[in-house]
Write a protein that holds these residues in place. Structure first.
Motif, short mmCIF file in Angstrom:
data_model
loop_
_atom_site.label_atom_id
_atom_site.label_comp_id
_atom_site.label_asym_id
_atom_site.label_seq_id
_atom_site.Cartn_x
_atom_site.Cartn_y
_atom_site.Cartn_z
N THR A 142 26.07 6.07 23.34
CA THR A 142 26.94 5.58 22.27
C THR A 142 27.23 4.08 22.39
N TRP A 185 28.35 -1.67 15.07
CA TRP A 185 28.36 -1.28 13.65
C TRP A 185 29.27 -2.21 12.85
N SER A 245 18.75 10.73 13.70
CA SER A 245 18.34 9.46 14.29
C SER A 245 19.05 9.32 15.62
N GLY A 303 20.56 -3.39 11.97
CA GLY A 303 21.62 -2.52 12.46
C GLY A 303 22.09 -2.87 13.86
N VAL A 304 22.50 -1.83 14.58
CA VAL A 304 23.07 -2.05 15.91
C VAL A 304 22.05 -2.57 16.91
N PHE A 312 32.23 7.89 14.86
CA PHE A 312 30.82 8.00 15.18
C PHE A 312 30.63 8.42 16.64
N THR A 342 24.29 9.55 10.89
CA THR A 342 23.90 9.39 9.49
C THR A 342 25.08 9.74 8.59
N TYR A 391 21.18 3.35 2.76
CA TYR A 391 21.14 2.11 3.55
C TYR A 391 20.73 0.95 2.66
N ASN A 439 20.97 8.26 18.82
CA ASN A 439 22.04 7.29 19.10
C ASN A 439 22.69 6.76 17.83
N ASN A 440 22.58 7.50 16.75
CA ASN A 440 23.07 7.02 15.46
C ASN A 440 23.70 8.18 14.70
N THR A 493 25.59 1.38 21.64
CA THR A 493 25.27 0.49 20.53
C THR A 493 26.20 0.65 19.33
N LEU A 494 26.98 1.71 19.29
CA LEU A 494 27.86 1.93 18.15
C LEU A 494 28.87 0.80 17.97
#
Length: 339
Positions: free
Chosen positions: A280, A286, A43, A197-198, A267, A48, A112, A45-46, A282-283
């Motif tokens: 990164t 979280w 995914s 989510g983010v 992450f 898992t 999730y 920019n994410n 948007t992390l």
């Protein structure tokens, strides 16, 4: 609102043509993984949980092989079912639908869900006239895919609030990449945006949007979706299956119990080191893992959506055989599992 059913015939034809993955290695000593490479879709920019598990060393000699990204759970598990990948993840209802159609897959660990900190919301612009369920009739709702979690949550909420099937059919779903949904809302291309989510947190940080419903408010905390493996994979590679499930379960608990800043830092490091030209930013939004301990699966994960699946024509059988849908056999956090 048409509710297209996946091309099951094409899927099953693909199953007939596909064989087991060719990347297996000969079984070694007892208790050692039989297959040392797992193909998967990521995914953008994410990070898992399998990627986190590998980075934390929880997979031991088993390595992940990234074959691309997906934005759709149903597509991800169809890829696993047809042996294009070794595992995939999707909404529990999508898993039930595929199993009901005859696909030889089984859920092995949740990845999730929704809780007080991490949840799915349907958002409108601050000045939108949309205030209640009936206001959605004739409106456009941006989702990542049809026939999955977002549609199930929306339809179930509308049904519980008195809308008829004919009225629900007038709510138009517009499929958009999640990364573009917020901007489509702000541009007026859609009336409602499904965000989680983010991406949800980023939209809220900018401001100008408000929720009309959050799934955790409508249904309470719930597990949203599991990773699945093919049943022939589980049978042929039981130790690899155990390694995968155990690693993901431990990664979930690591993220749950580790200080948030440390999780985000980990992450960030993973994304920067894998070299996929990602962002990164948007992390930092979280918040939580969103699922039960170790990603354990329960009957309620599926029965919550049974009525919607039947009414939508996604499953044909009156009763869903839960034993065919999932197993906690390989999860160390199951009762008596020793975790």
């Amino acid at each position: 609102m048409k509710k297209p059913v996946p091309l099951i015939a094409a899927l099953l034809a693909g199953l007939a043509l596909s064989g087991c993955g060719a990347s297996a290695t000969p079984a070694g000593a007892a208790g050692q993984p039989e297959k040392l490479e797992l193909r998967y879709q990521g995914s953008a920019n994410n990070v898992t949980f399998p990627e986190l598990a590998e980075d934390l060393g929880y997979f031991g000699p088993v390595k992940l092989k990234w074959v691309g990204n997906t934005i759709s759970g149903p597509q991800d598990i169809q890829s696993a079912a047809t042996d294009q990948t070794d595992f995939g993840g999707a909404f529990t209802g999508a898993v039930a639908k595929l199993v009901d159609a005859g696909a030889p897959i089984k859920a092995v660990v949740n990845y999730y869900g929704s809780d007080a900190k991490t949840f799915l919301g349907f958002y409108v612009k601050e000045d939108s006239p949309i205030r209640n369920p009936r206001d959605l009739i004739g409106k456009k709702v941006g989702v990542n895919t049809v026939g999955a979690n977002l549609e199930a949550a929306l339809d179930t909420w509308l049904k519980r609030n008195g809308l008829s099937d004919a009225e629900i059919d007038q709510v138009q779903l517009v499929v958009l990449p999640p990364i573009n949904t917020e901007q489509a809302l702000r541009n007026g291309q859609i009336d409602v945006a499904a965000l989680n989510g983010v991406l949800q947190d980023r939209a809220l940080s900018v401001g100008g949007v408000r929720p009309i419903v959050k799934d955790v408010e409508a249904f309470g905390p719930y597990n949203g979706g599991p990773y699945v493996l093919r049943t022939d994979f589980i049978k042929k590679y039981p130790e690899t299956t155990k390694t995968f499930v155990t690693g993901v379960a431990k990664a979930i608990e690591w993220a749950r119990t580790t200080p948030r800043d440390e999780v985000i830092a980990r992450f960030t490091k993973i994304i920067q080191h894998r070299g996929r030209n990602e962002n990164t930013e948007t992390l930092k939004y979280w918040k939580s893992v969103g699922v039960t301990k170790g990603g354990l699966i329960s009957d309620n994960d599926y029965t919550l959506w049974t009525d919607w699946l039947k009414q939508s024509g996604f499953i044909k059988n009156d009763r869903v055989d839960l034993k065919k849908l999932y197993t906690n056999e390989f999860n160390p956090f199951r009762e008596g599992g020793g975790a």
